[in-house]
Design a protein around this motif. Structure first.
Motif, short mmCIF file in Angstrom:
data_model
loop_
_atom_site.label_atom_id
_atom_site.label_comp_id
_atom_site.label_asym_id
_atom_site.label_seq_id
_atom_site.Cartn_x
_atom_site.Cartn_y
_atom_site.Cartn_z
N ALA A 1 0.84 -1.19 0.00
CA ALA A 1 0.00 0.00 0.00
C ALA A 1 0.88 1.24 0.00
N VAL A 2 0.33 2.31 -0.53
CA VAL A 2 1.02 3.60 -0.56
C VAL A 2 0.05 4.66 -0.08
N PRO A 3 0.56 5.80 0.42
CA PRO A 3 -0.34 6.88 0.80
C PRO A 3 -1.14 7.38 -0.39
N ALA A 4 -2.30 7.93 -0.11
CA ALA A 4 -3.16 8.41 -1.19
C ALA A 4 -2.48 9.48 -2.02
N GLN A 5 -1.59 10.31 -1.41
CA GLN A 5 -0.91 11.37 -2.15
C GLN A 5 0.11 10.82 -3.14
N ALA A 6 0.41 9.53 -3.06
CA ALA A 6 1.39 8.95 -3.98
C ALA A 6 0.78 8.56 -5.31
N VAL A 7 -0.54 8.51 -5.39
CA VAL A 7 -1.23 8.06 -6.60
C VAL A 7 -1.90 9.24 -7.27
N VAL A 8 -1.69 9.37 -8.57
CA VAL A 8 -2.27 10.46 -9.36
C VAL A 8 -3.20 9.85 -10.40
N ARG A 9 -4.42 10.34 -10.45
CA ARG A 9 -5.36 9.90 -11.48
C ARG A 9 -5.24 10.84 -12.68
N GLU A 10 -4.82 10.30 -13.81
CA GLU A 10 -4.64 11.12 -15.01
C GLU A 10 -5.95 11.30 -15.76
N SER A 11 -5.94 12.23 -16.72
CA SER A 11 -7.16 12.56 -17.44
C SER A 11 -7.71 11.38 -18.24
N ASN A 12 -6.84 10.45 -18.61
CA ASN A 12 -7.30 9.28 -19.36
C ASN A 12 -7.83 8.16 -18.46
N GLY A 13 -7.84 8.43 -17.16
CA GLY A 13 -8.37 7.45 -16.21
C GLY A 13 -7.32 6.53 -15.61
N ASN A 14 -6.09 6.60 -16.09
CA ASN A 14 -5.03 5.75 -15.54
C ASN A 14 -4.56 6.28 -14.19
N TRP B 1 5.14 7.75 -9.11
CA TRP B 1 6.46 8.15 -9.56
C TRP B 1 7.50 7.38 -8.76
N VAL B 2 8.19 6.46 -9.44
CA VAL B 2 9.18 5.59 -8.81
C VAL B 2 10.55 6.25 -8.91
N ALA B 3 11.28 6.27 -7.77
CA ALA B 3 12.63 6.85 -7.76
C ALA B 3 13.55 6.02 -8.66
N GLN B 4 14.22 6.71 -9.63
CA GLN B 4 15.05 6.02 -10.60
C GLN B 4 16.53 6.08 -10.22
N ASP B 5 17.11 7.27 -10.33
CA ASP B 5 18.52 7.49 -10.00
C ASP B 5 18.73 8.99 -9.92
N SER B 6 19.96 9.43 -9.86
CA SER B 6 20.30 10.85 -9.85
C SER B 6 21.40 11.09 -10.87
N ASP B 7 21.35 12.26 -11.51
CA ASP B 7 22.45 12.69 -12.39
C ASP B 7 22.92 14.05 -11.90
N ALA B 8 23.70 14.72 -12.74
CA ALA B 8 24.25 16.01 -12.33
C ALA B 8 23.17 17.04 -12.04
N GLY B 9 22.01 16.87 -12.69
CA GLY B 9 20.93 17.84 -12.49
C GLY B 9 20.11 17.59 -11.25
N GLY B 10 20.04 16.39 -10.76
CA GLY B 10 19.26 16.09 -9.57
C GLY B 10 18.61 14.72 -9.65
N PRO B 11 17.80 14.37 -8.65
CA PRO B 11 17.12 13.06 -8.62
C PRO B 11 16.14 12.93 -9.78
N ARG B 12 15.97 11.69 -10.25
CA ARG B 12 15.06 11.44 -11.35
C ARG B 12 14.02 10.39 -10.94
N PHE B 13 12.80 10.56 -11.49
CA PHE B 13 11.69 9.67 -11.17
C PHE B 13 11.05 9.21 -12.47
N VAL B 14 10.67 7.93 -12.49
CA VAL B 14 10.05 7.36 -13.67
C VAL B 14 8.54 7.20 -13.41
N ARG B 15 7.77 7.52 -14.40
CA ARG B 15 6.31 7.46 -14.32
C ARG B 15 5.87 6.02 -14.54
N ARG B 16 5.04 5.49 -13.60
CA ARG B 16 4.66 4.09 -13.64
C ARG B 16 3.13 3.96 -13.52
#
Length: 414
Positions: free
Chosen positions: A335-348, A352-367
């Protein structure tokens, strides 16, 4: 050549070339200075300027923004399969009695008032019944006749043994006694039909009471929930309103209307937890006792009724109530907190899963994930996320907004 021949001095061409070189030098210096300034500005650009969409399904944030996302692992939580419905509290009609007088007459005395607790057999009010005096008089007369007939028969029995009485007189004494006994028994039965107990009939006979009023008694133990009777009111059997209504308030009904599509989830005997706005911190327990036999043609709903225990007398009929009913065994899953889940306009639903970090900052992948049940601010994730994958547990909507705004800006520039 002609000017020279005339003695005119030659023009200073060397000076002109020097001037042109100076201009070119200044222009080059300006371009170098501008390029150097832009490079330094690019180097001095804050990390936030690099936040945004990196590529499809990948977004970068500034390092100082990570704390607000509460990056962490999903947690295990037990989710109960349950249904929730809104309804009202009502009297338990199986334990509610409208008490009428069995005889026509006028109320002589009201003995209870609304809110009183009564026991089974307790008198609620008395009624002056015109037939009561006639029935009591008939009992007293038949009792006297029976006593005489019994005495006469007793003497006749003694005389017939001595052959001192004719057989005909002895038989007549027997007949008279039987007739008197029948009249006496009939008078007592008439009083029983007036709802008098054996003790009360005996008292009428012993104390020779003729004008006794009839007491109407409570058939059950409970509370007086309504009282329409008053002294002097004419009452008739079954005539509404009932002079007194008694309800056993230890058990009430919670009646809800549920969609017909959920009918298969409800079964008799299921445990129910009931809450009311008046007591937000209390939970009342009950069981499903009835599932509607018909579906409303307009709303496509049917009634589900539960018996709710209320030993403290806290509930009141017509209160708005909410019930939760467990329809299947509980299931433990991530389970995850409710704020972790986003309902998109298409209903999905996405996280956002933590991926890695580069020189610009932390990166997250949309799942994309599949959500299940919700409980205590947590959302069950049934597909799309593993228990060992860290994600943005809060403010996931910020990442989605950042991703979408950057994508829109890129499209505008193109």
């Amino acid at each position: 050549h002609n000017d020279t021949a005339a003695g005119t001095p030659p023009r200073p061409r060397t000076t002109a070339w020097v001037a042109v070189a100076a201009v070119l030098a200044l222009a080059g210096a300006g371009l170098w200075a501008t390029g150097t300034h832009n490079a330094r500005a690019q180097e001095d650009k804050p990390a936030a300027a690099s936040a945004g969409k990196v590529r499809t399904d990948l977004v970068r944030i500034a390092s100082n923004q990570a704390q607000a996302l509460d990056v962490g692992l999903p947690q295990a939580h037990e989710f109960a399969h349950q249904r929730r419905a809104i309804g009202i509290i009502d009297f338990n009609q199986d334990r509610t009695v409208r008490v009428y007088s069995a005889n026509q007459g006028r109320i002589a005395q009201m003995l209870v008032k609304a809110g009183d607790e009564v026991r089974a057999g307790q008198p609620l009010f008395t009624v002056a019944v015109p037939d009561m005096a006639q029935a009591a008089s008939a009992l007293l007369a038949s009792a006297a006749t029976l006593r005489t007939a019994n005495a006469t028969l007793q003497r006749a029995n003694a005389l017939v043994q001595e052959h001192s009485i004719a057989q005909k007189e002895w038989q007549q004494a027997q007949s008279d006694q039987q007739t008197a006994q029948a009249a006496y028994d009939g008078a007592r039965q008439s009083l029983r039909l007036l709802q008098l107990s054996e003790a009360e009939i005996q008292r009428i006979e012993q104390e020779r009471l003729v004008g006794k009023d009839i007491a109407v008694k409570s058939p059950i133990a409970g509370r007086v929930t309504a009282r329409a009777g008053q002294n002097g009111l004419l009452v008739q059997p079954g005539a509404d309103p009932a002079p007194v209504v008694i309800s056993d308030m230890r058990s009430l009904w919670m009646v809800a209307s549920v969609p017909e599509s959920e009918m298969g989830d409800y079964h008799l005997g299921q445990s129910v937890q009931v809450r009311v706005p008046a007591w937000p911190d209390k939970v009342f327990s009950g069981k499903v006792s009835y599932i509607g036999d018909t579906v409303d043609a307009d709303t496509r709903r049917l009634a589900v009724r539960a018996e709710v225990a209320d030993p403290g007398h806290l509930l009141r009929p017509q209160m708005t109530a909410e019930f939760d009913i467990r329809t299947a065994p509980a299931q433990t899953s991530i389970a995850v907190p409710a704020q972790a889940v986003v309902r998109e306009s298409n209903g999905n639903d996405i996280v956002w899963v933590a991926q890695d970090s580069d020189a610009g900052g932390p990166r997250f992948v949309r799942r994309t994930v599949v959500r299940g049940l919700s409980d205590a601010g947590l959302v069950q994730i049934t597909q799309g996320l593993a228990a060992n994958e860290p994600l943005a547990r809060r403010n996931a909507l910020f990442l989605s907004s950042l991703y979408e705004s950057t994508a829109a800006a890129d499209a505008g520039e193109r």
